[in-house]
Design a protein around this motif. Sequence first.
Motif, PDB file in Angstrom:
ATOM      1  N   ALA A 293       0.817  -1.209   0.000  1.00 53.99           N
ATOM      2  CA  ALA A 293       0.000   0.000   0.000  1.00 53.99           C
ATOM      3  C   ALA A 293       0.849   1.256   0.000  1.00 53.99           C
TER       4      ALA A 293
ATOM      5  N   ASN B 164      -5.018  -5.330   2.525  1.00 53.23           N
ATOM      6  CA  ASN B 164      -6.390  -5.081   2.958  1.00 53.23           C
ATOM      7  C   ASN B 164      -7.297  -5.612   1.887  1.00 53.23           C
TER       8      ASN B 164
ATOM      9  N   SER C  47      -7.481  -0.878  -0.089  1.00 55.99           N
ATOM     10  CA  SER C  47      -6.684   0.085   0.677  1.00 55.99           C
ATOM     11  C   SER C  47      -6.509   1.418  -0.036  1.00 55.99           C
TER      12      SER C  47
END
Length: 210
Positions: A5, A34, A78
């Motif tokens: 991310a 995520n 994310s």
Amino acid sequence: MTFTARRFARTLTAVAAAGSLALLAGCSSDSDSNSSSAATTTNAATGSCAATTGPLVTAAGQPEIQLPQPAGWERNTSQDSELVRLVLVNTSLTKAGFTPNIVVTVTPSTGTFDEIVDKELAAVRKGMGVEVPAGESGTICGFESYTVTYEASGVQGVAVHPITSRMIVVPTVNGGSSTVVLTVQSTDPTNPTYIADSTAMLDGVQITAG
């Protein structure tokens, strides 16, 4: 391997300056992921969109976008935003520290189709510092499209590899348009599963003007 991310967020900063087609999503093992299965539907082909089977995952916002979700491809939320509407990654196909991914972006656009395409390609050349060869025009769900494959610049330690982007210009109710860009990439582009899955996603996307 998990989705990076932090690296992706840095890339999005460059996208804001360079244009949606310049999106380069990186994956490795040094940050948390995520992932979410999100809402899916099945066999939702409509209108002039290509027929597709299996589950479809729905992107947020307008225009309405549904993407085929082959086995092993998981949604990562994310970086969801007004720009980034959908990210799918396949960790089972990770190679050289890079996880194959497809990113769907949507940006407002003005001008003719050719003008929009020219702006996007110019943004890639300037923002990523790479040559962009001629692409191929077509239609997706009745909307004009342009597909191009170019080489990633090997930023942030990721090996140079091909990126395929498909731009689709979709009219909006206010008389303008939105540019939908599907960008898919892998450092193992000759992998048969990646080839089949990326083709299914690019060709089977379902788009309805909002």
